[in-house]
Write a protein that holds these residues in place. Structure first.
Motif, PDB file in Angstrom:
ATOM      1  N   PHE A   1       0.962  -1.372   0.081  1.00 51.91           N
ATOM      2  CA  PHE A   1       0.025   0.578  -0.120  1.00 51.91           C
ATOM      3  C   PHE A   1       0.766   1.444  -0.210  1.00 51.91           C
ATOM      4  N   LYS A   2       1.307   1.712   0.953  1.00 48.32           N
ATOM      5  CA  LYS A   2       2.278   2.717   1.196  1.00 48.32           C
ATOM      6  C   LYS A   2       3.494   2.767  -0.077  1.00 48.32           C
ATOM      7  N   LEU A   3       4.465   2.134  -0.044  1.00 46.44           N
ATOM      8  CA  LEU A   3       5.499   2.450  -0.846  1.00 46.44           C
ATOM      9  C   LEU A   3       4.885   2.070  -2.163  1.00 46.44           C
ATOM     10  N   GLU A   4       3.419   1.343  -2.672  1.00 46.30           N
ATOM     11  CA  GLU A   4       3.301   1.539  -4.125  1.00 46.30           C
ATOM     12  C   GLU A   4       2.509   2.531  -4.337  1.00 46.30           C
ATOM     13  N   GLN A   5       1.608   3.433  -3.417  1.00 47.57           N
ATOM     14  CA  GLN A   5       1.145   5.104  -3.574  1.00 47.57           C
ATOM     15  C   GLN A   5       2.343   5.648  -3.803  1.00 47.57           C
ATOM     16  N   GLU A   6       3.542   6.002  -2.803  1.00 41.82           N
ATOM     17  CA  GLU A   6       4.123   6.611  -2.800  1.00 41.82           C
ATOM     18  C   GLU A   6       5.040   6.428  -3.891  1.00 41.82           C
ATOM     19  N   GLU A   7       5.161   6.201  -4.453  1.00 41.66           N
ATOM     20  CA  GLU A   7       5.825   5.341  -6.043  1.00 41.66           C
ATOM     21  C   GLU A   7       4.804   6.006  -7.134  1.00 41.66           C
TER      22      GLU A   7
ATOM     23  N   MET B   1       2.779   8.284  -6.751  1.00 38.89           N
ATOM     24  CA  MET B   1       2.618   9.939  -6.083  1.00 38.89           C
ATOM     25  C   MET B   1       4.053  10.414  -6.826  1.00 38.89           C
ATOM     26  N   LYS B   2       5.080  10.141  -6.841  1.00 36.92           N
ATOM     27  CA  LYS B   2       6.511  10.479  -6.812  1.00 36.92           C
ATOM     28  C   LYS B   2       7.013  10.766  -8.621  1.00 36.92           C
ATOM     29  N   GLU B   3       6.176   9.866  -9.507  1.00 36.54           N
ATOM     30  CA  GLU B   3       6.349   9.707 -10.388  1.00 36.54           C
ATOM     31  C   GLU B   3       5.178   9.749 -10.904  1.00 36.54           C
ATOM     32  N   GLN B   4       4.435  11.362 -10.421  1.00 37.35           N
ATOM     33  CA  GLN B   4       3.223  12.173 -10.812  1.00 37.35           C
ATOM     34  C   GLN B   4       2.422  11.155 -12.025  1.00 37.35           C
ATOM     35  N   ILE B   5       2.248  10.634 -11.201  1.00 39.45           N
ATOM     36  CA  ILE B   5       1.120   9.718 -12.291  1.00 39.45           C
ATOM     37  C   ILE B   5      -0.505   9.925 -11.535  1.00 39.45           C
ATOM     38  N   PRO B   6      -1.479  10.008 -12.742  1.00 36.63           N
ATOM     39  CA  PRO B   6      -2.667   9.879 -12.015  1.00 36.63           C
ATOM     40  C   PRO B   6      -3.122   9.286 -10.758  1.00 36.63           C
ATOM     41  N   TRP B   7      -3.330   9.689  -9.691  1.00 35.84           N
ATOM     42  CA  TRP B   7      -3.873   8.072  -8.607  1.00 35.84           C
ATOM     43  C   TRP B   7      -4.581   9.307  -7.626  1.00 35.84           C
ATOM     44  N   THR B   8      -5.564   8.005  -7.578  1.00 38.24           N
ATOM     45  CA  THR B   8      -6.576   8.292  -5.958  1.00 38.24           C
ATOM     46  C   THR B   8      -5.890   7.570  -5.098  1.00 38.24           C
TER      47      THR B   8
END
Length: 1694
Positions: free
Chosen positions: A339-345, A347-354
């Motif tokens: 969860f954490k690392l996947e979603q942080e990845e 956000m860091k790569e600036q991919i549209p994500w909720t």
């Protein structure tokens, strides 16, 4: 396989492919509730790896990996209410792969074995499978000795009431277990040992106890279960029976044996059974790991984690708490990864994500493991003497109840608590938590087991001293396993293991942290096992239960992320490298990102299937597989085309080869047929020739056999007769020798008996005398200080070693005596043989005489032939007899010659044998003596090193005690905030050191005066420039003050000279002399006032800047002013003495005259006063004018000189300013840290030089003052002699008319005894001036070496002379404590530590030299022997001073190491001493930036300069040459160890060119040793490992001869170091080759028998034991002068 339904093989395949593709370690985490199928899933994953990868060797490692499962299941799995094969421990198996991704080995780590199941099982549960397998196989023949029965007959296997599992045959499982043990290399004997121990545990559970009373119990006599247990374990029945019913209680003074109750005995029995099973489990795991270990280097690994699932029962105890805590940690790791690392990845790569919400279980983990958490409170309660489960439960309620939402208290219980876990709420019962966390076993029972005759049992308990297994038992029955190379815990021999043992909770928490670190360092793959129902029913699915498990373990959130996320990702460079084959040449652009975008738009039409991030490309599920398919198709088409072309070329080559072969075969066949025919013809002819020669050979051979047989018969017959004759003679000779040796042996036996009796009597008498002496020593030892008691063991050890040396010397003497006896025996035998030889010579001469007689008879017969013609018959008889006699004589002579030859040969053989035996005995004795001497020296060095380490530890504890004492004082007396005055003397004393030390001391003073929490302000450049400017101004003011002082001194000297040179007008007026005295007094007062004003001005000017760099010069100037004022006071006192002498002379003269004469004299004097008053006034005014004129002229000259000096000073200041500006410009180009360091270094150098110049000026002024004082004394003496002579020539009447002159009183020179006297109250002042405030640099430059030590010893001599023991003790104690204070305060200054090491050694040598002991008085003069101590024996203080010297030496070594350590790597390795050699970087390292900086780094010259500085400072301080050698040896060891360690850790340094650089640097160090005459100090030998490492880099490394040369050359390097250097060796260019693996293996095979340390790096902190050889001083104590600069005017010479 990834497109099919979820399967364990799919997960294993994905992990294997990612390991091969990404070259990164993988982990498969199998989790789920108890009974969900984790163990089976882990087995299938391991089976997949074993099938797919195969083994890298012929040892079938994959079979061994799979064979470990039956063993671990039998000893670690059991039946529970939820699972028939529940794993009661956790395991993490690392399967190792080589570079070709084939299995090479494995390693297993286990966690938390449930030991409590061994002694207790709940209803419907079983013990571990191995016990039931043993009982099912009890009827086997090899198991009869175990005396096993049905499982229902043993207490440890019948408690659950369910000994059989449906569908499981325990006997067959036992066969599988034994087969697996055999496959893993566990021999039959070890297997039987394991079964024997397990059977013993079962029998131990049947041991019963009978209560005698409430506090004691007994075991029935000859109790069968205990008898069987003792027989199986090989221990004594009585001892085991005793310690099962008793325990030992140890106090500080005594040990008690206490009986225990029946309940306590039962608990102790169960604890022993659990402990034995845990040790056996550890031993089996260790042997499994050894069997799975591989010598091949591991490239990567895949870890499979099979750990216990979440558990909740009706009664949950410490085991369930630890299990659920581990599942919380695993769930947190899953959340972090998924969860954490996947979603942080994203956000860091600036991919549209909720963002998706998920459950975070960190609060639950904090409740368990944080500070004041459940585990922390449990450990704290275990340490309490009277801690119980109830008090721990109350602490939990007080700490967490109503404060943490996850912690609850049951309504109806005060001994339980509830925790809300991620899966469910669990209620834990507190009962038994403390006991399981402590895991206590009685030590006496363990000792009984260690003394077992059964060899395998003590092997299980070896990890108490040495960790043979990486596991350690835990109370709850679980074992946190670390690496197999874990080191044993060191402890004192008298302490038990439980004093240092960590609690179970603490160990389990640490093991979980290590597991999390391992999992985080790998790529995880998750297998979630879902339990279909809670009743173990087949084909029954509970939907609600399954959804609850899916939600609890986060699978639903994972599905949501996977559906919306991008599980696959590539960096742009990786994508380009991987799929370059799918691109055309025109598609490849310079921008890799744009190239990837263009290719993806062509390959994947749907743009929603991928996203472009900042650094990576993200793909949805299945897209990477699609790209892989396209890539594989493209590669397959290319392969087909290549194959087509290659196959055509290969077939054509094959046809041409076959055609050439057919032609060749025809040619050879035809040639073969022709050769066969020629061969037939040759054989036919040869057969005819052979027949001819064979028939001739047979006949000839028959003749030779007959002839040889005849010759042999003759030879044997003759030999037989000769041997019989020889044996007879030999028996007689041997009989004589036997008689001789027997008589000698009888005599020696009698002598030895007598000697033994005498020695026994001597021993008895000496023992009696030794007992008396021991009794005296014991009485004396009671008054010895506690410090000596601490080290009495060391002294005894040294005495034992000395006694051992003496015994060896005695043995050596005895052997020498035996050797001399043997030589005497040999000489006697030689004399006897020589006498036999002489006797044979006599017989030979007799034979010659007989021969001569025969000749004479023949002559007589010839003469009488005519007369005896008638008696022809008689003549013939005589002739025949003569011939026969002649033959017999010749035969006898020949026999005697042969015997003589044999005797000579025997003699030579005996001589040779005796010489060889003597030589062998001598060599053997010498070798043995040398070896024993070396061993004794090594033992002595070890004891000395251990003793010095104890001293170091003792000094560290003392410092810690002093620090704690100061902290307590500060806590009691807390200073109020605000500014405080600083002692100016203290700050001025501290300011004599370098600029950097001044800043540090200033900050230290500020820290002491201001608030303690204030931090140091970092030094900036502006402050440094201001301080530099202030230093220059203060130097100018100092010069002005110096000139003014010189001018005042010149005035004083000129006035005195004028008074001496002024013509002595012998007037008659006494008032004229009084006028001159008044003028002198007024001049003295004037000078004194001026000096006081000058002192005030100096104090006012220097007070604001006490800590400035110029403060030492001002203090020196103040000391000079003080000395001048004291000199003036002395002169004033002399004037007063002369005045009193004049008055006394006047009173002595007056009584000689009558009253009328005195009246006349007074009238004449009055008249002369009236008449000469004007003349006297005129003369006085004239003299005053002359004096003023001379003062004006002198002032004018001084002003001119001062102006000239100021001009020169201005010019020098200009030059200095220009140089400072240049230096500042250079410094501004450097980085800030280097800039500040360079400026400080320059300022330190400048101030040091100026201080030395000022000290030289001060020394010159002292010499001038002493010279003027001597001249003044000489002049005064001459004047006094002239006045005495004139007084004798004057009549009484003339005496009346002449004035009375002052008389000089000559002082008689004393005969000094080499002692210094001081008052008791001046002791602190003496210590302060001589030790605390003494400046080592000034003393080293100006005074004799070791002056403080001589002064202190002369003070001790005077106290000894007075027989004042209190004064001696106080002075020595103050001296030692003051030296420790100085070293504690300035312990980082090399000069200070070296100075006090030299003085401490000199003080120690003085105490020895003048102790009065004969051993120390050999080199003394007769005068020095008179100065020996007479009243006190200071041997104890000599030991204390020796210990202090050892501590100072160790501190000196630490200072040396801190100074040298930053220089060594840069100077010895990185810097290019030989330019151009390292210009080519090693192959494979061309892209690395060089670690060698052009500026600001150290070179070899820097190291040599630093070594020169150290050596010069030690020589200036007068340090003993032997001690200097030891310091140099330690310095070189530090240089060699740090250089070698960095060489072993840096691959870029292991090349041929770097080896050449190191050889050159070492040669420079050896040249330095030769220049300093230190080659015999042993320093060169410490560099031997570094020299051999450099040679290893330069020699050839290809053939077996090279390997043999390397093994013989590198004897100072360990095997690990040699292999490490060969592995790190990197070629400089393409012409060289790397060291092959086969060559390294050859080296290892050749060095496998070498016994050396497995440690790779050298211990750079090692300090050689130091010795202080006695070095007497030739300096006479009575000749020592105390300089005034030391401020010791209150002591006087005696």
């Amino acid at each position: 396989m990834g497109d099919m339904d979820p399967h364990i093989f799919a997960v294993a395949e994905e992990a294997y492919k990612q390991m091969a593709r990404d070259e990164r370690n993988q982990s498969i985490i199998v989790s789920g509730e108890s009974g969900a199928g984790k163990t089976v899933s882990a087995k299938y994953a391991m089976r997949y790896f074993a099938t797919v990868s195969g083994s890298a060797s012929e040892a079938n490692v994959e079979e061994k990996v799979l064979a470990s499962n039956p063993i671990m299941e039998s000893i670690g799995n059991a039946k529970t209410t939820r699972n028939d094969n529940s794993s009661r421990f956790g395991k993490y198996i690392e399967i190792g792969f080589d570079k070709r991704y084939r299995i090479i080995g494995a390693n297993m780590r286990t966690y938390l074995l449930e030991k409590s199941r061994v002694v207790f099982q709940a209803e419907e549960e079983r013990n571990y499978h191995i016990f039931y397998q043993l009982c099912a196989s009890a009827k086997l023949p090899e198991f009869k000795m175990l005396r096993l029965e049905n499982a229902d007959n043993f207490h440890y296997t019948k408690q659950g009431g369910s000994p059989v599992i449906e569908g499981v045959d325990d006997a067959k499982e036992m066969a599988h277990t034994r087969q697996a043990c055999t496959l893993l290399g566990i021999s039959e004997s070890y297997q039987m040992g394991i079964f024997r121990i397990l059977a013993g545990i079962l029998h131990l559970g049947n041991v019963g106890f009978t209560s005698r009373d409430s506090d004691s119990c007994t075991i029935p006599p000859k109790h069968e279960p205990l008898t069987i247990f003792c027989d199986l374990m090989g221990v004594d029945y009585e001892e085991m029976c005793h310690w099962l019913c008793h325990r030992k209680l140890a106090t500080t003074t005594e040990t008690y044996i206490k009986p225990i109750s029946k309940l306590q005995a039962t608990n102790a029995r169960d604890a022993l059974a659990k402990h034995i099973y845990a040790k056996l489990f550890n031993w089996i795991v260790d042997h499994v790991n050894r069997a799975l270990h591989s010598a091949i280097k591991q490239h990567s690994f895949i870890g499979v984690l099979d750990i216990y699932g979440f558990e909740t029962f009706e009664i949950n105890s410490f085991e369930q708490f630890c299990i659920n805590y581990a599942n919380e940690k695993l769930q947190q790791q899953f959340n972090m990864h998924v969860f954490k690392l996947e979603q942080e990845e994203y956000m860091k790569e600036q991919i549209p994500w909720t963002l998706i919400d998920f459950y975070d279980n960190q609060p639950c983990i904090n409740l368990i493991e944080s500070k004041l958490g459940i585990l922390d409170l449990l450990d704290e309660e275990c340490k309490m003497p009277k801690g119980t489960d109830d008090t721990w439960a109350q602490k939990l309620y007080n700490t967490h109840l109503n404060k943490c939402a996850l912690f609850e208290k049951p309504r109806l219980s005060n001994k339980a608590f509830i925790i809300q876990h991620f899966a469910d709420k669990v209620e834990y019962q507190c009962e038994g938590f403390l006991e399981k966390n402590k895991d206590t076993v009685f030590e006496e029972q363990i000792k009984v087991l260690k003394s077992s005759k059964f060899k395998m049992l003590p092997e299980l308990f070896q990890d108490d001293e040495k960790a043979i297994s990486p596991t350690s038992a835990i109370s709850s029955g679980r074992v946190p396993l670390t690496r197999a190379s874990s080191k044993p815990t060191k402890g004192k021999p008298g302490q038990t293991a439980k004093e240092h043992k960590k609690t179970v909770g603490h160990q389990f928490r640490n093991s979980l942290h290590l597991l999390m670190e391992t999992l985080n360092a790998t790529t995880p793959h998750y297998v979630r096992c879902i339990k279909p129902n809670d009743f173990k029913f087949p084909f029954t699915f509970d939907e609600k239960r399954a959804v609850q498990q899916l939600r609890a373990c986060g699978v639903l959130e994972t599905i949501r992320i996977s559906a919306a996320g991008f599980p696959s990702r590539w960096t742009y460079q990786e994508f380009f490298s991987r799929y370059r084959v799918l691109m055309k040449q025109k598609d490849v652009l310079s921008d890799r990102k744009q190239t990837c975008k263009n290719v993806l738009e062509k390959l994947i039409v749907d743009q929603d299937k991928y996203q472009f991030g900042k650094t990576k490309i993200f793909f949805r599920a299945g897209q990477v597989a699609y790209l892989e398919k396209l890539r594989a198709d493209k590669l397959r088409a290319a392969c087909i085309r290549i194959q087509k072309t290659i196959r055509g070329w290969l077939l054509r080559k094959k046809y041409l080869r076959m055609r050439r072969a057919a032609i060749a075969v025809q040619r050879y066949v035809r040639g073969y047929q022709a050769r066969c025919y020629a061969k037939f013809l040759r054989r036919t002819r040869a057969a005819t020739i052979i027949q001819k020669y064979w028939r001739m050979y047979v006949v000839r051979r028959r003749y030779k056999i007959k002839r040889a047989a005849t010759v042999v018969l003759q030879s044997y017959l003759r030999g037989y007769l000769a041997r019989n004759r020889y044996r007879k003679m030999l028996r007689q000779h041997k009989a004589v020798i036997i008689q001789k040796w027997v008589r000698g042996w009888l005599a020696r036996t009698h002598y030895k008996r007598s000697m033994q009796a005498i020695i026994y009597l001597q021993c008895c008498f000496r023992r009696m005398m030794a007992k008396r002496e021991l009794k005296k020593l014991k009485i004396e030892a009671r008054s010895v200080e506690r410090y000596k008691k601490l080290h009495i063991g060391m002294e005894n050890k040294i005495m034992q070693l000395q006694r051992k040396v003496d015994e060896q010397n005695k043995d050596y003497k005895c052997l020498l005596e035996k050797l001399t006896n043997l030589e005497g025996v040999y000489n006697s035998e030689t004399e006897k043989l020589r006498s036999d030889l002489e006797r044979l010579h006599l017989s030979e001469e007799e034979a010659k005489i007989a021969t001569g007689r025969v000749l004479s008879l023949q002559e007589e017969i010839a003469k009488l032939r005519k007369d005896l013609e008638q008696t022809q018959s008689e003549k013939k008889c005589i002739e025949e007899r003569a011939d026969r006699y002649k033959q017999e004589t010749e035969q006898l002579v020949s026999n005697l010659k042969e015997e003589n030859t044999l005797l000579k040969q025997e003699k030579e053989a005996l001589n040779h044998r005796i010489v060889e035996q003597a030589k062998e005995m001598t060599e053997t004795m010498e070798k043995k003596l040398v070896e024993e001497t070396k061993q004794l020296e090594l033992d002595l060095n070890d004891e000395r090193l251990r003793y010095q380490n104890l001293l170091n530890e003792f000094s560290r504890l003392e410092e810690r005690y002093d620090d704690l004492k100061e902290e307590m004082t500060l806590m009691v007396n807390v200073p109020k905030p605000g500014h405080k005055r600083t002692d100016s003397t203290h700050s001025s004393n501290e300011s004599e050191y370098t600029f950097s030390s001044e800043i540090a001391e200033t900050e230290d003073i500020l820290l002491r005066t201001e608030e303690p929490s204030e931090k140091k302000v970092p030094l900036d450049m502006s402050l440094f420039l201001k301080l530099q400017k202030r230093v220059t101004e203060l130097e100018q003011e100092k010069q002005v003050m110096q000139d003014e002082l010189d001018r005042k001194e010149e005035l004083v000297l000129r006035s005195k000279a004028k008074e001496e040179e002024r013509p002595q007008v012998r007037g008659a007026e006494l008032e004229y002399e009084s006028l001159k005295r008044q003028e002198l007094e007024s001049e003295n007062k004037k000078l004194k006032n001026e000096l006081n004003e000058l002192r005030k001005a100096l104090s006012e000017k220097s007070a604001p800047e006490v800590t400035a760099p110029g403060a030492p010069a001002y203090r020196v100037l103040m000391e000079q002013l003080t000395s001048v004022s004291e000199e003036l006071d002395v002169r004033k006192e002399e004037v007063l003495i002369l005045r009193s002498q004049l008055v006394s002379q006047k009173e002595a003269i007056q009584p000689k005259n009558t009253m009328t004469d005195s009246t006349i004299l007074l009238e004449d004097v009055q008249k002369m006063k009236d008449k000469g008053e004007i003349a006297q006034a005129y003369i006085g005014l004239k003299e005053t004018n002359r004096l003023l004129e001379s003062q004006l002229q002198s002032q004018k000259r001084s002003h001119e000189n001062e102006a000239e000096a100021l001009r020169g000073e201005i010019q020098s200041l200009k030059e200095e300013n220009n140089r400072q500006q240049q230096l500042l410009a250079q410094n501004l180009q450097l980085p800030p840290e280097a800039r500040i360091e360079a400026s400080l270094q320059h300022e330190i150098t400048r101030l040091t030089n100026e201080n030395l110049d000022l000290m030289e000026q001060l020394e010159k002024q002292d010499k001038t003052v002493r010279k003027l004082k001597k001249q003044l004394k000489v002049f005064a003496k001459k004047i006094g002699e002239l006045e005495v002579g004139q007084m004798e020539n004057i009549s009484p009447g003339q005496i009346i008319d002449e004035p009375i002159r002052p008389v000089n009183i000559p002082r008689k020179e004393k005969d000094f005894q080499g002692m210094l006297e001081y008052k008791k109250e001046d002791e602190q002042k003496l210590v302060k001036n001589l030790i605390l405030e003494l400046k080592p640099r000034g003393v080293a430059v100006n005074l004799i070496p070791g002056l403080p030590a001589y002064i202190l010893f002369m003070c001790v001599r005077h106290a000894d002379y007075l027989n004042d023991d209190q004064k001696v003790r106080s002075l020595l104690t103050s001296t030692i404590n003051s030296i420790k204070k100085v070293l504690k305060k300035r312990g980082d200054d090399f000069e200070t530590v070296s100075f006090w090491l030299s003085n401490t050694c000199r003080f120690l040598h003085c105490l020895k030299q003048y102790s009065g002991e004969e051993g120390f008085m050999k080199h003394n003069t007769s005068r020095q022997n008179e100065h020996c101590l007479t009243n006190f024996d200071l041997a104890e203080y000599r030991q204390v001073l020796s210990d202090l010297a050892i501590q100072i030496y160790q501190q000196l070594v630490r200072v040396l190491e801190n100074i040298l350590q930053p220089m060594i790597v840069s100077g010895m390795l990185e810097h290019e001493t030989i330019q151009g050699v390292s210009g080519v970087k090693p192959t494979g390292l061309r892209k690395r930036t060089s670690s060698i900086a052009d500026e600001g780094t150290y070179t070899l010259d820097s190291i040599l300069r630093q070594l020169n500085s150290f050596h010069s400072v030690m020589c200036q301080h007068g340090m003993d040459p032997e001690l200097i050698k030891q310091v140099v040896k330690q310095m070189f060891y530090i240089v060699g160890a740090i250089t070698l360690n960095n060489l072993l850790l840096r691959k870029d340094m292991c090349s041929w060119s770097k080896g050449m650089q190191i050889r050159y640097n070492v040669s420079q160090l050896e040249e330095w040793l030769r220049d300093k005459n230190l080659m015999n100090s042993g320093a060169k030998e410490t560099l031997e490992p570094l020299i051999q490492a450099a040679q290893l880099l330069q020699v050839k490394k290809k053939t077996d001869d090279d390997a043999e040369a390397i093994c013989s050359m590198c004897n100072a390097l360990t095997t690990a170091q040699i292999v490490k250097v060969l592995n790190l060796y990197t070629p400089v260019n393409e012409f060289e080759e790397r060291v092959s693996v086969s060559f390294i293996r050859t080296i290892q095979m050749r060095l496998r028998d070498r016994k050396d340390s497995p440690q790779l790096l050298m211990d750079a902190k090692h300090i050689f034991p130091v010795t202080f050889p006695f070095n007497p001083s030739s300096l006479a104590l009575e000749t020592i002068q105390i300089p005034a600069s030391l401020g010791l005017g209150f002591i006087s010479r005696v």
